[in-house]
Scaffold this motif. Structure first.
Motif, short mmCIF file in Angstrom:
data_model
loop_
_atom_site.label_atom_id
_atom_site.label_comp_id
_atom_site.label_asym_id
_atom_site.label_seq_id
_atom_site.Cartn_x
_atom_site.Cartn_y
_atom_site.Cartn_z
N PRO A 1 -2.38 4.45 7.40
CA PRO A 1 -1.27 5.09 8.13
C PRO A 1 -1.02 4.50 9.52
O PRO A 1 0.13 4.34 9.93
N TRP A 2 -2.05 4.22 10.27
CA TRP A 2 -1.85 3.72 11.63
C TRP A 2 -1.21 2.32 11.67
O TRP A 2 -0.25 2.09 12.43
N PRO A 3 -1.73 1.34 10.91
CA PRO A 3 -1.01 0.04 10.91
C PRO A 3 0.44 0.15 10.44
O PRO A 3 1.33 -0.51 10.97
N ALA A 4 0.65 1.03 9.43
CA ALA A 4 2.04 1.18 8.95
C ALA A 4 2.93 1.78 10.02
O ALA A 4 4.10 1.36 10.19
N THR B 1 1.88 2.64 -1.35
CA THR B 1 0.44 2.89 -1.51
C THR B 1 -0.34 2.35 -0.33
O THR B 1 -1.25 3.01 0.20
N TRP B 2 0.06 1.16 0.13
CA TRP B 2 -0.65 0.57 1.29
C TRP B 2 -0.40 1.39 2.54
O TRP B 2 -1.30 1.59 3.37
N MET C 1 11.56 -6.86 -5.14
CA MET C 1 10.15 -6.57 -4.84
C MET C 1 9.91 -5.07 -5.02
O MET C 1 10.62 -4.25 -4.43
N PRO C 2 8.90 -4.68 -5.84
CA PRO C 2 8.63 -3.25 -6.02
C PRO C 2 8.11 -2.62 -4.75
O PRO C 2 7.36 -3.24 -3.99
N THR C 3 8.53 -1.37 -4.52
CA THR C 3 8.14 -0.66 -3.30
C THR C 3 6.89 0.17 -3.48
O THR C 3 6.32 0.67 -2.50
N HIS C 4 6.39 0.33 -4.75
CA HIS C 4 5.21 1.17 -4.97
C HIS C 4 3.97 0.62 -4.25
O HIS C 4 3.24 1.40 -3.61
N PRO C 5 3.69 -0.68 -4.30
CA PRO C 5 2.51 -1.16 -3.55
C PRO C 5 2.63 -0.95 -2.05
O PRO C 5 1.63 -0.66 -1.38
#
Length: 478
Positions: free
Chosen positions: A14-17, A8-9, A1-5
């Motif tokens: 930032p807060w949900p992440a 980006t998300w 699975m690519p990590t770029h998306p």
């Protein structure tokens, strides 16, 4: 699975992440904490047991490689699936038997024994012996020996150590009850006895002295039986060398041991004529049980005690019994004592009960600290109390006080010890033949028991002196 998306998300949100990352780290930390806590709560075996078990697993895998090659080359298992399912049957059976043997050993272990592995323990060695055959069939003599030692043989030994090592660490003094262990201990003790090493913890010098002492005793005994002959000089020289080597001349303990052993060997022929008491002529055990044991002490313990202490214990259990009865009870307990010994132990003379003082007619005051000899105090008459009169001048009234008078009363004559009349002697005790005919009669009536004076007087109607004489002849303590 690519990590770029995902990156980006995370940048766009930032807060949900951050919340998801914190939750993931919390779950990972909780999982690690639960794993560590579970591992600490498990009762792991001691480290030597774990190391022995790991070594046994590696050696079992080594034996499995031999079984894999033997299954393909000698048993014709060409299919890999078939060979993978069948080659490890012996190793799996060895592992199962080792686990069951360890369970049996732990279940049968006690404080003094290490338990027994049972049938699974025997099967471990049977399977080990069978697995030696593929080693030689696959790799020949040299390679087969290496494969057999490192593989099945070493695996069996390590499994055996892993089975009993935990119990030996917990209880080092526990002894194994298995058949090989018992045979090994018996063979070791017999070998030490045959080599003359039965007595442990001796120095080399002491062992040399003991052997020289035994040799000197043997040579001295032989020279006593055959003092002459062409070997007598040689034996005398060997005897002198053995005595010098034993150190009996400078060591008193070694000299005493040498003389005792030599005396025992020279007089060993007297064993055939040593007079011994027959074990069948003793007093038979009574059919009923012994009477109640005083103060909870058993009969065996009473027989190991001092007879005077036994008298006190029996007296405490039977306070109303007379000295003759106490002597009989002590004899029944296995402690033969005489009536005289009972009286001495109790310090009671001829009576066990103190004389009861007569009742007083009226109260008598305590005597003066010092009373002249031959003077008897008269009782003082007490009058009822009179009410105290009113206070008055001392000069006008005469004081009164009770007067105590004394008179001399001569003491009554006390007979001297020699004036006490003797005991009435029965008519039959005047002219008694020697030996007394009642001695044989008492032996027939009482057997091997020594009767007391009171039973003899009651049975035969004789006096104190004659009963005492009969009892002394029968073996009583005078």
């Amino acid at each position: 699975m690519p990590t770029h998306p995902l990156i980006t998300w995370a940048v766009d949100h930032p807060w949900p992440a951050a919340g998801i990352t914190a939750a993931a780290l919390a779950v990972l930390g909780a999982a690690l904490w639960a794993i560590v806590r579970t591992a600490r709560s498990i009762a792991w075996p001691p480290a030597p047991v774990l190391v022995a078990g790991a070594g046994a697993l590696v050696c079992t895998a080594y034996s499995g490689d031999t079984s894999w090659r033997f299954a393909g080359e000698r048993l014709g298992m060409v299919d890999s699936t078939e060979r993978a399912l069948m080659f490890g049957a012996g190793e799996l059976a060895l592992l199962a038997c080792a686990v069951m043997a360890r369970a049996n050993k732990a279940a049968t272990a006690t404080e003094s024994t290490a338990g027994s592995a049972g049938v699974p323990g025997v099967l471990v060695w049977v399977i080990t012996g069978v697995q030696v055959i593929p080693c030689y069939a696959t790799s020949g003599i040299v390679g087969g020996t290496v494969r057999a030692v490192i593989g099945p043989v070493l695996a069996g030994l390590l499994w055996h150590l892993a089975m009993g090592l935990e119990i030996r660490v917990a209880r080092p003094e526990a002894l194994s009850t298995g058949l090989p262990a018992v045979i090994g201990r018996e063979l070791r003790e017999r070998l030490l006895s045959r080599l003359g090493l039965a007595t442990r913890d001796r120095t080399a010098e002491q062992i040399t002295r003991d052997r020289a002492t035994a040799r000197a005793v043997h040579l001295a005994a032989v020279l006593e039986l055959r003092p002459g002959g062409w070997l007598s000089g040689y034996r005398r020289r060997r005897l002198a060398a053995a005595v010098a080597r034993s150190g009996a001349g400078t060591n008193g303990e070694q000299r005493h041991r040498l003389l005792q052993q030599l005396a025992a060997r020279r007089t060993s022929g007297q064993l055939a004529t040593v007079p011994l008491a027959s074990p069948w002529a003793g007093t038979p055990v009574p059919g009923e049980a012994y009477p109640r044991t005083p103060l909870g002490v058993t009969g065996a313990q009473l027989r190991a005690m001092d007879p005077l202490a036994v008298v006190h214990l029996v007296r405490a259990a039977h306070p109303t019994v007379e000295p003759a009865g106490i002597a009989t009870l002590c004899t029944e307990y296995g402690v033969p004592v005489s009536e005289t010994q009972v009286r001495i132990a109790l310090r009671a003379g001829n009576s066990l009960t103190a004389a009861t003082p007569p009742a007083l007619v009226r109260p008598v005051p305590d005597p003066a600290p010092v009373v002249p000899g031959g003077v008897r105090l008269l009782p003082v008459t007490c009058r009822p109390a009179v009410p105290r009169p009113a206070p008055a001048v001392a000069a006008t009234h005469t004081r009164t006080r009770p007067v105590v008078t004394a008179e001399y009363v001569p003491e009554e004559a006390v007979p001297a010890p020699g004036d006490v009349p003797d005991e009435d002697v029965p008519q039959g005790d005047c002219d008694v033949p020697d030996p007394d005919p009642f001695i044989e009669q008492a032996r027939r009536d009482f057997g091997t028991d020594v009767p007391g004076i009171r039973p003899l007087r009651a049975r035969y109607g004789i006096g104190q002196k004659r009963a005492q004489h009969i009892r002394n002849v029968l073996g009583g303590t005078p």
